[in-house]
Design a protein around this motif. Sequence first.
Motif, short mmCIF file in Angstrom:
data_model
loop_
_atom_site.label_atom_id
_atom_site.label_comp_id
_atom_site.label_asym_id
_atom_site.label_seq_id
_atom_site.Cartn_x
_atom_site.Cartn_y
_atom_site.Cartn_z
N SER A 1 0.84 -1.20 0.00
CA SER A 1 0.00 0.00 0.00
C SER A 1 0.87 1.24 0.00
O SER A 1 1.90 1.29 0.66
CB SER A 1 -0.91 0.02 1.24
OG SER A 1 -1.63 1.24 1.31
N ILE A 2 0.45 2.24 -0.77
CA ILE A 2 0.99 3.59 -0.65
C ILE A 2 0.11 4.23 0.42
O ILE A 2 -1.04 4.57 0.16
CB ILE A 2 0.93 4.38 -1.98
CG1 ILE A 2 1.56 3.59 -3.13
CG2 ILE A 2 1.55 5.76 -1.81
CD1 ILE A 2 3.02 3.24 -2.93
N TRP A 3 0.62 4.35 1.63
CA TRP A 3 -0.16 4.67 2.81
C TRP A 3 0.09 6.09 3.28
O TRP A 3 1.24 6.51 3.44
CB TRP A 3 0.19 3.70 3.93
CG TRP A 3 -0.64 3.85 5.15
CD1 TRP A 3 -0.26 4.46 6.30
CD2 TRP A 3 -1.98 3.41 5.35
NE1 TRP A 3 -1.29 4.42 7.21
CE2 TRP A 3 -2.36 3.77 6.65
CE3 TRP A 3 -2.90 2.74 4.55
CZ2 TRP A 3 -3.62 3.50 7.17
CZ3 TRP A 3 -4.15 2.46 5.06
CH2 TRP A 3 -4.49 2.84 6.37
N CYS A 4 -0.97 6.83 3.54
CA CYS A 4 -0.86 8.18 4.10
C CYS A 4 -1.03 8.07 5.61
O CYS A 4 -2.14 7.85 6.10
CB CYS A 4 -1.94 9.09 3.50
SG CYS A 4 -1.87 10.77 4.17
N ASP A 5 0.08 8.19 6.33
CA ASP A 5 0.05 8.09 7.79
C ASP A 5 -0.74 9.24 8.42
O ASP A 5 -1.35 9.08 9.46
CB ASP A 5 1.47 8.11 8.36
CG ASP A 5 1.98 6.72 8.70
OD1 ASP A 5 1.20 5.75 8.63
OD2 ASP A 5 3.18 6.61 9.02
N ARG A 6 -0.72 10.39 7.81
CA ARG A 6 -1.39 11.55 8.38
C ARG A 6 -2.90 11.33 8.49
O ARG A 6 -3.53 11.71 9.45
CB ARG A 6 -1.08 12.78 7.53
CG ARG A 6 -1.87 14.00 7.89
CD ARG A 6 -1.17 15.15 8.58
NE ARG A 6 0.23 15.13 8.76
CZ ARG A 6 1.09 15.98 8.20
NH1 ARG A 6 0.68 16.90 7.37
NH2 ARG A 6 2.36 15.92 8.48
N PHE A 7 -3.49 10.69 7.46
CA PHE A 7 -4.94 10.53 7.44
C PHE A 7 -5.38 9.07 7.50
O PHE A 7 -6.57 8.77 7.35
CB PHE A 7 -5.53 11.21 6.20
CG PHE A 7 -5.31 12.70 6.21
CD1 PHE A 7 -6.03 13.51 7.08
CD2 PHE A 7 -4.36 13.28 5.40
CE1 PHE A 7 -5.81 14.87 7.12
CE2 PHE A 7 -4.14 14.65 5.43
CZ PHE A 7 -4.87 15.45 6.29
N ASP A 8 -4.43 8.14 7.73
CA ASP A 8 -4.75 6.71 7.84
C ASP A 8 -5.58 6.22 6.67
O ASP A 8 -6.65 5.64 6.84
CB ASP A 8 -5.46 6.41 9.17
CG ASP A 8 -4.53 6.56 10.36
OD1 ASP A 8 -3.32 6.33 10.18
OD2 ASP A 8 -5.01 6.90 11.44
N VAL A 9 -5.06 6.43 5.47
CA VAL A 9 -5.78 6.03 4.26
C VAL A 9 -4.78 5.59 3.19
O VAL A 9 -3.67 6.09 3.12
CB VAL A 9 -6.68 7.18 3.76
CG1 VAL A 9 -5.87 8.34 3.25
CG2 VAL A 9 -7.66 6.71 2.73
N SER A 10 -5.20 4.62 2.38
CA SER A 10 -4.39 4.14 1.27
C SER A 10 -4.63 5.00 0.04
O SER A 10 -5.77 5.22 -0.35
CB SER A 10 -4.75 2.68 0.97
OG SER A 10 -4.10 2.23 -0.19
N PHE A 11 -3.55 5.47 -0.58
CA PHE A 11 -3.69 6.17 -1.86
C PHE A 11 -3.90 5.15 -2.97
O PHE A 11 -4.58 5.41 -3.94
CB PHE A 11 -2.43 7.00 -2.15
CG PHE A 11 -2.47 8.38 -1.57
CD1 PHE A 11 -3.07 8.66 -0.36
CD2 PHE A 11 -1.88 9.43 -2.24
CE1 PHE A 11 -3.09 9.94 0.16
CE2 PHE A 11 -1.89 10.73 -1.74
CZ PHE A 11 -2.50 10.98 -0.54
N GLY A 12 -3.25 3.99 -2.85
CA GLY A 12 -3.38 2.92 -3.83
C GLY A 12 -2.70 1.68 -3.27
O GLY A 12 -1.92 1.75 -2.34
N ALA A 13 -3.04 0.51 -3.84
CA ALA A 13 -2.49 -0.75 -3.32
C ALA A 13 -2.40 -1.78 -4.43
O ALA A 13 -3.05 -1.66 -5.47
CB ALA A 13 -3.36 -1.27 -2.18
N ALA A 14 -1.59 -2.81 -4.17
CA ALA A 14 -1.45 -3.92 -5.11
C ALA A 14 -1.46 -5.23 -4.35
O ALA A 14 -0.82 -5.35 -3.30
CB ALA A 14 -0.13 -3.79 -5.88
N GLU A 15 -2.19 -6.18 -4.88
CA GLU A 15 -2.16 -7.54 -4.35
C GLU A 15 -0.96 -8.24 -4.99
O GLU A 15 -0.74 -8.14 -6.19
CB GLU A 15 -3.45 -8.28 -4.70
CG GLU A 15 -3.56 -9.63 -4.03
CD GLU A 15 -4.93 -10.25 -4.19
OE1 GLU A 15 -5.03 -11.45 -4.01
OE2 GLU A 15 -5.88 -9.49 -4.50
#
Length: 188
Positions: free
Chosen positions: A170-184
Motif C-alpha cells: 500500500s501507498i499509505w498516508c500516515d497523516r490521514f490513515d488512508v491508502s492512496f493505492g495498493a497492489a495484491e
Amino acid sequence: MGRVRKVLSRPVVVGFLTVSVMVVGVGLYWFQPWKLWQDETVRETLPATTARPSPSAAPTKAASASPRPAGPETLARGDLISHEHATSGTVKVLRLADGSHVLRLENLDTSNGPDLHVWLTDAPVKEGRAGWSVFDDGKYVSLGRLKGNKGDQNYTLPADADPAAYTSVSIWCDRFDVSFGAAELARL
C-alpha cells in the motif's frame, strides 16, 4: 452608546482574526494542499548485483566460468489500483544475489501528499472505498517514506521480514490513515 460598542468590538475582532490566522496556518500544515501540484519523480535503477558461483559447485575452473545468474529474481508482483487517489504502476518483490530482498515500484503514478509511506502488508486488497483503510488492521512493515509520487523506486526489506508472509503493498498516508493505492502480490 455607539462609541462603547466600537471599543468593545475591537478586541473581539482582533481575537477573531488571530484565531482565524492560526486555524488557516494549522490547516495548511496539516493538509499541505500545494503538494497536489508538486510532482516528485524518482528514477532508480534495479539494485546492483554481482555474479556468484553456485554454493554446491566445487571450486573448479568450470564452476567459476559459469556462475549462477546474478540478476534479481522476482518472487511476487502486482499492479497498483486506486484508492483515495488515482494510482497506477507495478510492484515487484525481488530477491537479490546476496539473498536480500527489495520491493520495487515501477512506473508509479499517484498524487503527492503529506506523510506518504510504502507498506508491505498482509491485508486483502479491496477495490473502492472499502479498501481505503484496511491496511493498518493487520500485520504490516513500513519500508519508509515514499521517495516520489512518480517513477521507479527501490525499498529494501528489513532482514527479519519474510516476504512470503505479506500479500499486498500500500501507498499509505500516515497523516490521514488512508491508502492512496495498493497492489495484491501474486507469487511467481
